[in-house]
Every structure is written in C-alpha cells, then in structure tokens.
Design an enzyme around this catalytic site. Sequence first.
Site, PDB file in Angstrom:
ATOM      1  N   ARG B 252     -33.575  24.489  38.549  1.00  0.00           N
ATOM      2  CA  ARG B 252     -32.710  23.461  39.397  1.00  0.00           C
ATOM      3  C   ARG B 252     -31.571  23.228  38.649  1.00  0.00           C
ATOM      4  O   ARG B 252     -31.650  22.620  37.541  1.00  0.00           O
ATOM      5  CB  ARG B 252     -33.412  22.259  39.880  1.00  0.00           C
ATOM      6  CG  ARG B 252     -33.703  21.112  38.977  1.00  0.00           C
ATOM      7  CD  ARG B 252     -34.055  19.854  39.615  1.00  0.00           C
ATOM      8  NE  ARG B 252     -35.066  19.192  38.806  1.00  0.00           N
ATOM      9  CZ  ARG B 252     -35.026  18.433  37.684  1.00  0.00           C
ATOM     10  NH1 ARG B 252     -33.687  17.909  37.447  1.00  0.00           N
ATOM     11  NH2 ARG B 252     -35.911  17.974  37.052  1.00  0.00           N
ATOM     12  N   HIS B 256     -32.929  15.711  39.270  1.00  0.00           N
ATOM     13  CA  HIS B 256     -34.234  15.664  39.740  1.00  0.00           C
ATOM     14  C   HIS B 256     -33.891  15.129  41.534  1.00  0.00           C
ATOM     15  O   HIS B 256     -34.223  15.527  42.362  1.00  0.00           O
ATOM     16  CB  HIS B 256     -34.903  14.850  39.238  1.00  0.00           C
ATOM     17  CG  HIS B 256     -36.552  14.142  39.933  1.00  0.00           C
ATOM     18  ND1 HIS B 256     -37.255  14.983  40.335  1.00  0.00           N
ATOM     19  CD2 HIS B 256     -36.650  13.024  40.330  1.00  0.00           C
ATOM     20  CE1 HIS B 256     -38.154  14.444  41.207  1.00  0.00           C
ATOM     21  NE2 HIS B 256     -37.740  13.146  40.919  1.00  0.00           N
ATOM     22  N   TYR B 265     -31.385  14.764  29.552  1.00  0.00           N
ATOM     23  CA  TYR B 265     -32.679  15.364  28.963  1.00  0.00           C
ATOM     24  C   TYR B 265     -32.399  16.846  28.856  1.00  0.00           C
ATOM     25  O   TYR B 265     -33.388  17.628  28.365  1.00  0.00           O
ATOM     26  CB  TYR B 265     -34.059  15.216  29.976  1.00  0.00           C
ATOM     27  CG  TYR B 265     -33.791  15.241  31.341  1.00  0.00           C
ATOM     28  CD1 TYR B 265     -33.493  14.262  32.230  1.00  0.00           C
ATOM     29  CD2 TYR B 265     -33.934  16.619  32.072  1.00  0.00           C
ATOM     30  CE1 TYR B 265     -33.592  14.224  33.696  1.00  0.00           C
ATOM     31  CE2 TYR B 265     -33.718  16.676  33.449  1.00  0.00           C
ATOM     32  CZ  TYR B 265     -33.392  15.576  33.964  1.00  0.00           C
ATOM     33  OH  TYR B 265     -33.379  15.932  35.667  1.00  0.00           O
TER      34      TYR B 265
END
Lengths: 331, 356
Positions: B252, B256, B265
């Site tokens: 992706r 999220h 991250y």
Amino acid sequence: MSTAVKTNTLTLVQAVTDGMRTMLREHDDVLVLGEDVGVNGGVFRATDGLQSEFGETRVMDTPLSEAGFTGAAIGMAVNGLRPVVEIQFLGFVYPAYEQIMTHASRIRARTMGHYSVPMVIRAPYGAGVRAPEIHSDSIEALFTHMPGIKVVCPSSPYDAKGLLVASIEDPDPVIFLEPMKSYRSSREEVPEDKYTVEIGKGKRVMEGDDVSIFAWGAMVPVAEKAAKEMAEQGVTCDVIDLRTLYPLDKDLIAESVQKTGRTVILHEAHRTGGVGCEIQSIINDTSFLYQKAPVEYVTGFDTPVPFFAYEDHYLPTSNRVVQAIQKVVNF
Amino acid sequence: MENQFPMKQWIDEEGNVVSEEFQENVTEDLVKQIYRQLVRIRTFDRKCISLQRQGRIGTYAPFEGQEGAQVGSAYALEDDDWMYPTYRDHGATMTFGHSLKNILAYWNGRNEACVPPEGRHIFPPAVPIATQLPHAAGTAFAEKRKGTKNAVICYFGDGATSEGDFHEGMNMASVLQAPVVYFNQNNNFAISVHISKQMRSKTIAQKALSYDMPSVRVDGNDVFAVYFETQKALDRARNGEGPSLIEAVTWRYGAHTTADDPTKYRDQKESDTRREKGDPILRVELYMKKQGLYDEAWVKQMKEEISKEIDQAVQEMEAMPEANPEDLFDYVFEKPTWTIEEQKKAYFASLERGGM
C-alpha cells in the site's frame, strides 16, 4: 379417541435433547455442532443419539475451536441454515465472545435487516456440580449487556424443551443457558410433540402476597425452598422464574412487586452489574411507590467462581434467602 | 520453504508476458475491462482521500497500490458467489458490483454500505481482524450443503495471520472441505508493524500446509496472475476440492487509514520506488502498449466516464437524507424487544421536547 397429549417423563437435559431432536426432524436446515456433540453425544449427553439418527452432516463434531465453529455457524446462519452450537461449558465461551459480540449480535443492524443470524448458542452453566475451575462460571450478564442477543435460561424440563424450540425458531441469535446443577435433579412430563414457550415471558412458580423473589436457572429451587420455610412462619412469597434474561418480563416483575411491595433478587452470578441490577431498575421504573422495603440481593460474590472446595460458600443458599426475606419483611 | 512457493507472475514489471499459461484466455476485451476497473478503483480511492481531507467523509482506509490484487481476485467471481471483504477491500467490492454511493456512505458513517446491491452476496466489511475467516467457512459449507456450484472469497491482510481466528477459520474450512478461497493481500504492514515482526515464516502461503490446503504465492501487482490463480482456486472450490489459500504480495502506497502517518514507520522512498517499478496499473499499460492495445482516445474517454460516475456517486451520497435515528432501533432484532421500543419512544419524545 383420546386427544390427550403424549408425554414422556424427562430430566432437563433429556428435554434439551428432545427439543433438538424435534427441530432436527422438523427442519432440514437445523444442524447441531460443537465439540464432542457427535459420537460422544456431548459431555453431558445433551446430544445423545442425535448423530446416529440424523447423520454426521446434521450433528457435527467440530475441531476444538470455539471461535472457529461459532464463527462458522454465523456464516452458516447468514446463508440459510439454523445452527445450534454447543459450548461445552459456558466458561469456555470466551474465545468465541468476540465472534458473538462483533458479528452475531450486530449483523442484522449493520445490514439494515438484509442478513440475519438465526442461531442458538447452548451452554451448560453454573456452579454446584464440583466441576474444575472455569467450568462453573455464571456470566449471563456479559450477554444481557450485548445488544442484539436474547438470553434464555430454563429451570425445568418442560420449559427447557419449549424455550429451546422457540430459540431455534427465533430469527435472531439466542444464548441458551442450561443450569448444569438442574440437568438431572428433577423430572417432569414433557410433551412428545413440538411446542414452544414464549421467549421474554417469566413464570410464577409459587404464589404469595408478602415478598417477591426473582430467580432463574438453578436458583429457582433455592428460592422455592426458602419460600416454603417462610410459609411455615406465615410469610408467603411470590416466586418468579424469569426464564428469559434479555428481554426481561417487565410486566410480571411489576405485577408481582406491586402486589407484595417487597423484593428479594436471587442469582448465583457476581453481584455488580448483574442481571439483578436490571430487575431493580425495572422495579424503580414501574413500581417505585409500591415498595415497602429496599430491594435485597442474594448473589454470588464479585470474585471468580471459586475452586469447588469453596463452592458452598460462594453459592447462594436457601438460608441466605430466608435471611433476606426476613430483612425485607422486618424493615 | 520460500522456494516451495515461488512468486507466480504472468506479466513482469516491464509488461512482458513471462508465462506460457493462459495466453489464449487473454482477450483484448478482458484486458480492457480489467484495465478500466483498475483505473476506476484508483480514481475512486484518490477521490475518497480528497473527500476525507475536505471533511466530506470520515476516516478512510486507502488501498492504492493494491488494485491488482483486488481487481484480479474479484473479477474471477461469478454472480452468485459470496464475498467477505475487510475495510480495505472496497476496490474488490466495487469490482464485484457494490454501489459507489453506498461505499462512500459507509465512510461517512452510514449503515447503507453494508446492504449489498440486489442479487449480490457481499458481506459487510470485517473490522475486527481475521474474524471473517470462520464465517466464510460456514457460508461456503452452507453452499456445499445446498449442492450449488457457488464459492466464497474471503479477504484478509498479513497481520490477520497472527490472529487465532485465522487458524480456526482455515482449519474449519479444511475440515469441512468448504468451497472457499482465502485471499490474503500481503501489503507488508499491519498498520506500522513490518511483516518481519509479524511472523518468522517467509511466506504466508506456506501456512496452508498445516491445513493440507493448496496454496499459491502470486505477485499481487500482476492483475492477470491474480485473476488466473483466483480462477483456478475458485474452480477447485466449485468442483468439490475444498478450500485454498492465495497470498498476493503487494504494497500500500499510503497510510493505513487517513488517521495514520506512514512516515513514522517507513521510508516513503520505498513506496515511491515501488510505484515507479511494479505499479499494478502502469504494468498493464506497458503490456497494452507492447501489444498495441493502448488507445489514447479510448483511455481518455474511459477516464472521463469514470470521473463522471464517481462525481455522480459523491453527489448522490451527499444528497442522501440525514441519517434517520429510527434506523438505530429498527434493525437490532426482527421484532424489537420492549426495551428497544421503550428507548426509542423515550428518545423521540425527548427530541420533540427539545431537539437533540
């Protein structure tokens, strides 16, 4: 020709079996699944003989997997089947709790009625049979608090069959709690044919004018015993077996309290946040000015249901109920 | 173990055909339909992010980068099959015929998206992780019992494989020999946790070995490979050969959800690199160009149509009447309990007395 209803003298657990058998015969879409329900007939023999009569695809032994088979039953129910899931002991339902809370209870609401979950989750529950730890939990309030689930708890063989048939026919998910201690403690005439006992309706098991006692499951005989003792002292009790814990029978609760003015609530589950609190809330709503004394509770404690060496201290006794009755009478 | 599950591809990152298999199945019509669907769901996804930024919908879970996996798998379904999506699979549900207006409405906090369109079995998106895997086993078992040829596809991410319900669901499906295809989109991250911290096994496909279930690892950004492998798995299901697992390896690009910041991250350069090399849409474009199927006028017209369709859906969503509080109460049970009836009555009485 006789029109008498043909009956059998059954224990509560036999009546449960009879209820499942009746519905397995009646509807091809009903199926029973869970751990050990097939060849073994269930650890309490509740499904005894069903697999040999209906075959392995109707009465299915599943993997040891509460979330797996409860979740699979949800998927079956949305696709036209009527699964009856057996959780071996209610204390083993925790792995499946997520499935029930996050899916079974809300699929109808989420899909605005497009999908529904007509399933029954049966579970023996309660203490008093000297079972190992976790096996005796009485956690009905975890389900009465859950939206979208009905909670049913019979205390007698006749009601067990009639309520189970009604639960299997219900278009929504039902938690069906079977009091382990009552499984074989008494027998009753149970009609052979199909009949139902309406979900949501309680039953007056003793008639009295001075105190209302509300109980369910294995606590009903405890209430009756206390009521009989008090009757000898000239105090009569209205003993109500609620039979359904969600939705509660508001009308019967109000009717009884408005007659007696005094209430004792009896349950073996933990006190705080228990179904008893909800009964008191109904009394406040419907019958506040009829009350002659504060409501008394006789319940299990806010402790884990203990190892069985302590069980007799944990479980409400008729003595404790008698003391509570005396307290509300002498207030 | 990784060697036992080589990554299946049909076209490579340059758009070259690298497999002999299925050549005859790839018609111009199929290529164009699939390409159109890829563009359609990406456009929709981008539109949703922009609507969220403007406050016109709530938090949104984007799937950009995963279009190949979603379109390829959903395109393999037949009309009467069942789909169990997660909250990131609206690209798949759109491909299977879900309404754009209702998907938008879902992200705007409305129940309507959970109602599938007439004649489609699309389940509401699963929000808890992996809980839908047992449902899919049960639903597929019910189809098997009815004796139909219908199958079920069940989507989940890489993080889901750590949950108990993943294993319980796979095991139930295996024991029941249920006609279900478990379709994993391995996008490498469970929110912020990289797959290397999610599991020690090198592939997700290998987890099927425990259930004696066939599995395959496929390049999730190769829409054709995904389509063919899903079709094979669905065929097996329909033929009574039981469940299977597909691991579609993808990525992706974005967050999220729109409430999350991926730069915390991971290095966004990696996402940029993946977009430049291996993007599921770019790859089909390169293939089409090589095959002489890329017609600029057609693409332009298609994009205009898609943009019109999406704008129309946004308008319809925004024109929906306000959420009706009666809906809160009316669908909990088939027949409301007295508790719900009383609560509803009291609420409406209070509304009349003084508004919300």
